[in-house]
Design a protein around this motif. Structure first.
Motif, PDB file in Angstrom:
ATOM      1  N   UNK A  18       0.817  -1.258   0.013  1.00 29.77           N
ATOM      2  CA  UNK A  18       0.141  -0.058  -0.059  1.00 29.77           C
ATOM      3  C   UNK A  18       0.820   1.379  -0.158  1.00 29.77           C
ATOM      4  N   UNK A  19       1.921   1.341   0.706  1.00 27.36           N
ATOM      5  CA  UNK A  19       2.714   2.518   0.806  1.00 27.36           C
ATOM      6  C   UNK A  19       3.610   2.811  -0.521  1.00 27.36           C
ATOM      7  N   UNK A  20       3.786   1.594  -1.234  1.00 29.25           N
ATOM      8  CA  UNK A  20       4.580   1.666  -2.440  1.00 29.25           C
ATOM      9  C   UNK A  20       3.653   2.256  -3.477  1.00 29.25           C
ATOM     10  N   UNK A  21       2.269   1.731  -3.363  1.00 30.35           N
ATOM     11  CA  UNK A  21       1.334   2.084  -4.363  1.00 30.35           C
ATOM     12  C   UNK A  21       1.068   3.841  -4.341  1.00 30.35           C
ATOM     13  N   UNK A  22       1.278   4.125  -2.808  1.00 25.79           N
ATOM     14  CA  UNK A  22       0.987   5.728  -2.759  1.00 25.79           C
ATOM     15  C   UNK A  22       2.114   6.563  -2.851  1.00 25.79           C
ATOM     16  N   UNK A  23       3.247   5.855  -3.191  1.00 26.62           N
ATOM     17  CA  UNK A  23       4.555   6.750  -3.213  1.00 26.62           C
ATOM     18  C   UNK A  23       5.334   7.109  -1.968  1.00 26.62           C
ATOM     19  N   UNK A  24       4.557   6.393  -0.911  1.00 29.68           N
ATOM     20  CA  UNK A  24       5.373   6.675   0.458  1.00 29.68           C
ATOM     21  C   UNK A  24       6.476   6.040   0.794  1.00 29.68           C
ATOM     22  N   UNK A  25       6.804   5.090   0.043  1.00 32.19           N
ATOM     23  CA  UNK A  25       8.040   4.215  -0.046  1.00 32.19           C
ATOM     24  C   UNK A  25       8.494   4.128  -1.353  1.00 32.19           C
ATOM     25  N   UNK A  26       9.903   4.313  -1.567  1.00 33.13           N
ATOM     26  CA  UNK A  26      10.448   4.489  -2.746  1.00 33.13           C
ATOM     27  C   UNK A  26      10.764   3.000  -3.257  1.00 33.13           C
ATOM     28  N   UNK A  27      10.279   2.822  -4.613  1.00 28.45           N
ATOM     29  CA  UNK A  27      10.242   1.584  -5.408  1.00 28.45           C
ATOM     30  C   UNK A  27      11.726   1.288  -5.787  1.00 28.45           C
ATOM     31  N   UNK A  28      12.437   0.326  -5.443  1.00 25.22           N
ATOM     32  CA  UNK A  28      14.125   0.391  -6.054  1.00 25.22           C
ATOM     33  C   UNK A  28      13.926  -1.391  -6.269  1.00 25.22           C
ATOM     34  N   UNK A  29      14.557  -1.768  -7.393  1.00 29.50           N
ATOM     35  CA  UNK A  29      14.617  -2.867  -8.233  1.00 29.50           C
ATOM     36  C   UNK A  29      16.091  -3.025  -7.744  1.00 29.50           C
ATOM     37  N   UNK A  30      16.475  -4.234  -7.663  1.00 30.86           N
ATOM     38  CA  UNK A  30      17.849  -4.819  -7.421  1.00 30.86           C
ATOM     39  C   UNK A  30      18.609  -4.894  -8.699  1.00 30.86           C
ATOM     40  N   UNK A  31      17.725  -5.148  -9.643  1.00 30.92           N
ATOM     41  CA  UNK A  31      18.362  -4.959 -11.161  1.00 30.92           C
ATOM     42  C   UNK A  31      17.289  -4.402 -12.090  1.00 30.92           C
ATOM     43  N   UNK A  32      17.546  -3.752 -13.083  1.00 33.52           N
ATOM     44  CA  UNK A  32      16.600  -2.893 -13.930  1.00 33.52           C
ATOM     45  C   UNK A  32      15.861  -4.079 -14.686  1.00 33.52           C
ATOM     46  N   UNK A  33      16.373  -5.446 -14.938  1.00 33.59           N
ATOM     47  CA  UNK A  33      15.547  -6.449 -15.536  1.00 33.59           C
ATOM     48  C   UNK A  33      14.176  -6.906 -14.888  1.00 33.59           C
ATOM     49  N   UNK A  34      14.278  -6.584 -13.540  1.00 35.15           N
ATOM     50  CA  UNK A  34      13.351  -6.773 -12.687  1.00 35.15           C
ATOM     51  C   UNK A  34      11.842  -5.936 -12.800  1.00 35.15           C
ATOM     52  N   UNK A  35      12.283  -4.645 -13.441  1.00 36.36           N
ATOM     53  CA  UNK A  35      11.122  -3.590 -13.369  1.00 36.36           C
ATOM     54  C   UNK A  35       9.897  -4.225 -14.083  1.00 36.36           C
ATOM     55  N   UNK A  36      10.282  -4.865 -15.466  1.00 37.09           N
ATOM     56  CA  UNK A  36       9.033  -4.986 -16.224  1.00 37.09           C
ATOM     57  C   UNK A  36       8.225  -6.120 -15.673  1.00 37.09           C
ATOM     58  N   UNK A  37       8.745  -7.019 -14.834  1.00 32.94           N
ATOM     59  CA  UNK A  37       8.065  -8.289 -13.870  1.00 32.94           C
ATOM     60  C   UNK A  37       7.445  -7.553 -12.824  1.00 32.94           C
ATOM     61  N   UNK A  38       8.249  -6.662 -11.971  1.00 30.90           N
ATOM     62  CA  UNK A  38       7.347  -6.350 -10.815  1.00 30.90           C
ATOM     63  C   UNK A  38       6.799  -4.979 -10.732  1.00 30.90           C
ATOM     64  N   UNK A  39       6.751  -4.140 -11.755  1.00 35.55           N
ATOM     65  CA  UNK A  39       6.156  -2.829 -11.847  1.00 35.55           C
ATOM     66  C   UNK A  39       4.609  -3.101 -11.610  1.00 35.55           C
ATOM     67  N   UNK A  40       3.774  -4.003 -12.180  1.00 31.67           N
ATOM     68  CA  UNK A  40       2.415  -4.022 -11.767  1.00 31.67           C
ATOM     69  C   UNK A  40       2.131  -4.146 -10.129  1.00 31.67           C
ATOM     70  N   UNK A  41       3.126  -4.555  -9.594  1.00 27.13           N
ATOM     71  CA  UNK A  41       2.956  -4.885  -7.928  1.00 27.13           C
ATOM     72  C   UNK A  41       3.954  -3.922  -7.375  1.00 27.13           C
ATOM     73  N   UNK A  42       4.307  -2.819  -7.988  1.00 28.47           N
ATOM     74  CA  UNK A  42       5.244  -1.888  -7.212  1.00 28.47           C
ATOM     75  C   UNK A  42       6.477  -2.375  -6.524  1.00 28.47           C
ATOM     76  N   UNK A  43       7.036  -3.485  -7.265  1.00 29.37           N
ATOM     77  CA  UNK A  43       8.306  -3.929  -6.782  1.00 29.37           C
ATOM     78  C   UNK A  43       8.164  -5.073  -5.612  1.00 29.37           C
ATOM     79  N   UNK A  44       6.987  -5.401  -5.433  1.00 24.65           N
ATOM     80  CA  UNK A  44       6.803  -6.463  -4.527  1.00 24.65           C
ATOM     81  C   UNK A  44       6.523  -7.877  -5.100  1.00 24.65           C
ATOM     82  N   UNK A  45       7.136  -9.040  -4.729  1.00 17.29           N
ATOM     83  CA  UNK A  45       6.736 -10.216  -5.419  1.00 17.29           C
ATOM     84  C   UNK A  45       5.754 -10.612  -4.829  1.00 17.29           C
ATOM     85  N   UNK A  46       4.314 -10.774  -5.356  1.00 21.07           N
ATOM     86  CA  UNK A  46       3.367 -11.262  -4.865  1.00 21.07           C
ATOM     87  C   UNK A  46       3.016 -12.427  -5.528  1.00 21.07           C
TER      88      UNK A  46
END
Length: 835
Positions: free
Chosen positions: A530-558
């Motif tokens: 929820x915090x990532x969804x509202x921009x209260x926590x910065x979304x950081x990807x360990x590697x740029x290749x993760x962005x396409x996969x985890x962008x719909x869930x704001x960087x969280x593996x669900x």
């Protein structure tokens, strides 16, 4: 089958081939004759059985459980063996594994027979010898008969049954035009591909061809055709079918066939999560149907494939910890108050057992340590918990076979006379039979009824598969937490989360369905999301290749699919290998995970990812895999959630009427949903004998109470009212009692109709109606008897030629107060309706 399955000598003569027969224990025919001193008859029976089965296939059976009767029977059997040369064999009845288990078995006998250990003359075993004895113990008992001991092993070696695993026995689908199953499946999918996608692109073609090649290679084309066929039948008959369930929603083939209704390519759902050659197991397509009409689909399947080829699947109910304590307490004659106190200290949680209860309940542990009776009670109950207590049938499971089912597995009959497997679903699948779940889902019944009500009241047809998934009214309803009645999103906890999240797109709803589970809630994943969804926590990807996969869930593996996609995209795993990794991580199989970790890091290095980063990504995957949810299932159920939210947002009256109808027999939910109607300013009208239907109906922008929701007003009574009402409306209580078939409506039913206010539009005073009810019923019954026997008086005829009764005068009666009226409503409706 009469009382129990039986066999006679004629049947034995006819079907003796391949059988080895033993003469049985002291309850057997030959031993029984010996015990009754009829040795000559026993001899003749033994010879008769030898003649039926053959010299090598019939044995006289010796047992010794320390019983006097067995010693006498054994002497007689030895005498017959000397005279006839019929071979001997030694056996031991096994009712429990070890000698010390005899006490536990005695407790079980008490539970089964409703007795306690203190009851004199109860059924019990005389000794503790009915256990699985080893070779030395049997030699000690029967050392004088070495040949009989050898025969035991000899028979065991001769009895050999092989099960072949890895084969499947999916019945062939009756394909038209001489096509093969593979060809026909491809034709159906090509047609479906063009219907599903406005413009067929190469990626659609590529995915479809890939899936079809795997399905063909694994031999599952018939399976998909069978599922397509009964879903096609259901839709043709207007039976609502769910958009998908489980991992099948990840298949483009399923989507093109209409088995599922969610586009797997749009939401990155993976076919390999459902089916892949590296995880050889039967595909598992579970289907939701309208709850009220699911039976029609099952009837179709039985009719199409044959009553001997379709069966329900058995389930085994086991003794839970609490039940084991209560049953054991009764058997041991422990005071009920003490048993009740002990049982209530075991928490009501899934998978709870006595060992775990002692760990989490200090009070229970203290009771056990301080009281020897409690200690014995818990020790005994612990030995019993988990033992099968009764059998039932799987709520949704069906098995379909290519040949009669009794050639594959044992069957039995249910109380309804239907065939049922004696193997549970896991075993049914292991031996290669096709098992599928046809589930009844109440939400589909609600949707079906709501859509029908919209068509009736608004004259508008709704195709829920064509509604936009970005409707602002739907997302406002969700953001407000106005989700009572919305599929999967109704609970108070979820409403609180949804108000915080304020979903803005369909992907958010998919995530909600996946996240609302104990694991993610307890781990803090939901708050982080929820915090990532509202921009209260910065979304950081360990590697740029993760962005396409985890962008719909704001960087969280669900989702489990995200774990698979990371392994595939970042480390070169095939999606089949990625699925194996996902399964190993989910089940925490460390020995498998360790080997795959090296493969992941090596693969990532080849793609230019540093080993340290790769290791961190792998650790992240391993952590979240324990909480990961199947996105295919989540997406399909999110679609159902969206559809119900859409109906509530745009057609609230019709939706709430359908929702109330779906719970009409659940007295606590009707008041709950009526309160929701009041919150939404939807008026609920009292039931009315001239207006109400069986269920809740729409009346303009109001909802009319259904007659079936009135206490003790059953189906036959309602049908009698509705049928007679079609002729003309009821004018009075007297008119009602004369016209409605009173053999279907007793005094209590009519009294409850009056108390519910169902005659209020005819006569305002419920007090007067109740006062005159007896007279109306009496005259109505007399009138109906005369009419049925055609014994009418000339004075009963009016000028118009119709028979009439003189009106019964209404007595003066004190009008009920508002409070009394509300109390009557509460009594017969379960809630205060008019105030």
């Amino acid at each position: 089958f009469y009382y129990k399955p039986r066999v006679d000598m004629e049947l034995l003569k006819k079907y003796n081939k391949g059988l080895i027969a033993l003469s049985a224990c002291i309850a057997g025919e030959i031993a029984s004759l010996i015990l009754r001193d009829k040795e000559e008859e026993a001899l003749k029976k033994a010879l008769a059985y030898r003649d039926i089965f053959g010299k090598e296939n019939f044995y006289l059976e010796l047992q010794d459980h320390g019983l006097a009767k067995q010693r006498k029977a054994n002497a007689g059997l030895l005498h017959i063996a000397d005279k006839t040369g019929i071979p001997l064999v030694v056996t031991n009845d096994v009712h429990y594994t070890k000698r010390e288990d005899s006490f536990i078995q005695d407790i079980l006998l008490c539970i089964q027979t409703g007795k306690s250990l203190k009851d004199e003359g109860r059924f019990r075993f005389e000794t503790d010898e009915f256990y699985l004895k080893d070779e030395k113990e049997m030699q000690y008992l029967f050392g004088d008969y070495p040949q009989a001991l050898e025969n035991t092993a000899k028979i065991a070696k001769r009895c050999k049954v092989d099960f072949t695993f890895g084969e499947n026995f999916i019945p062939p689908y009756d394909v038209p035009n001489g096509d093969t199953a593979d060809v026909y499946l491809r034709k159906l999918c090509r047609k479906g591909l063009e219907e599903r996608y406005f413009k067929v692109l190469p990626l659609h073609e590529e995915r479809l061809n890939y899936e079809l090649s795997i399905i063909k290679k694994m031999g599952y084309s018939n399976y998909f055709l069978i599922v397509w066929d009964f879903i096609h039948y259901a839709k043709k008959k207007g039976i609502f079918v769910g958009p998908g369930r489980g991992s099948a929603a990840g298949s483009v083939v399923s989507y093109c066939l209409g088995i599922t209704d969610i586009d797997p390519l749009k939401y990155d759902l993976l076919f390999e999560r459902f089916l892949n050659p590296e995880r050889v197991s039967m595909p598992d397509i579970d289907i939701d149907f309208c709850y009220e009409r699911r039976g029609e689909v099952i009837d179709y399947v039985v009719e199409k494939y044959g009553v001997d080829r379709v069966a329900q699947i058995i389930t085994f109910g086991t003794l839970s910890a609490r039940v084991a304590i209560r049953d054991t307490g009764r058997a041991m004659a422990v005071p009920l108050s003490l048993v009740d106190k002990v049982a209530k200290l075991v928490p009501m949680e899934p998978g709870m057992n006595i060992v775990r209860a002692l760990e989490v309940s200090p009070e229970l542990l203290k009771m056990r340590d301080d009281d020897d009776v409690v200690k014995e009670l818990l020790t005994t109950a612990q030995a019993l918990e988990g033992i099968p207590r009764h059998v039932g049938t799987h709520a949704a499971g069906l098995v379909i076979a290519q040949n009669p089912l009794n050639t594959y597995l044992p069957l039995q009959k249910t109380s309804e006379g239907l065939a049922c497997t004696q193997f549970p679903k896991e075993t049914v699948e292991e031996i290669g039979l096709l098992k599928m779940d046809l589930l009844g889902l109440r939400t589909l019944t609600v949707i079906n009824n709501a859509v029908s009500k919209v068509e009736e009241s608004k004259g508008k047809k709704i195709d829920l598969l064509k509604i936009p998934l970005d409707d602002p009214a739907v997302y406002k309803l969700l953001a407000d937490g106005d989700t009572i009645g919305v599929f999967q999103l109704e609970s108070s906890g979820l409403r609180a989360i949804i108000r915080e999240l304020k979903p803005q797109n369909f992907e958010d709803i998919i995530a909600l369905v996946a996240l609302y589970r104990p694991g993610p809630l307890g781990s803090g994943m939901v708050e982080d999301f929820i915090k990532r969804r509202h921009g209260e926590v910065e979304i950081i990807y360990l590697h740029s290749a993760l962005e396409d996969i985890l962008k719909p869930t704001y960087g969280v593996i669900i989702y489990q699919e995200q774990v698979m996609r990371i392994a595939s995209d970042l480390a070169g795993f095939t999606l089949g290998e990625a699925d194996l990794l996902r399964r190993a991580m989910g089940k925490k199989k460390l020995e498998i995970i360790t080997g795959l970790r090296k493969q992941f890091i090596d693969g990532a290095l080849e793609k230019g990812i540093e080993s340290e980063i790769a290791g961190k990504i792998f650790d992240l995957m391993e952590y979240f895999a324990g909480y990961g949810f199947n996105k295919s299932h989540s997406a399909a159920y999110a679609l159902l959630a969206y559809q119900t939210a859409y109906l509530k947002a745009h057609y609230p009256v019709e939706f709430m009427a359908a929702l109330l109808t779906s719970v009409i027999e659940t007295k606590d939910r009707v008041p709950f949903y009526i309160e929701e109607c009041r919150q939404r300013k939807i008026d609920i009208l009292v039931p009315d004998v001239n207006e109400s239907g069986e269920k809740f109906t729409v009346s303009g922008n109001k909802i009319r109470f259904g007659l079936a929701a009135i206490k003790q007003v059953g189906y036959q009574a309602i049908q009698s009212i509705l049928e007679e009402r079609e002729n003309k409306p009821f004018k009075s209580l007297q008119d009602f009692c004369e016209r409605v078939n009173l053999s279907n409506l007793n005094r209590r039913v009519i009294e409850n109709l009056i108390k519910a206010g169902a005659f209020r539009s005819i006569h305002e005073s419920q007090a007067q109606l109740l006062a005159v009810l007896e007279a109306c019923i009496e005259q109505g019954m007399t009138w109906q008897q005369q009419r049925n026997s055609k014994q009418m008086s000339l004075f009963d005829i009016t000028e118009s030629g119709c028979f009439v009764n003189p009106p019964i005068p209404l007595p003066n009666a004190r009008a009920f107060s508002e409070k009394e009226i509300l109390q009557m409503e509460k009594e017969v409706l379960g809630l205060y309706l008019s105030g």
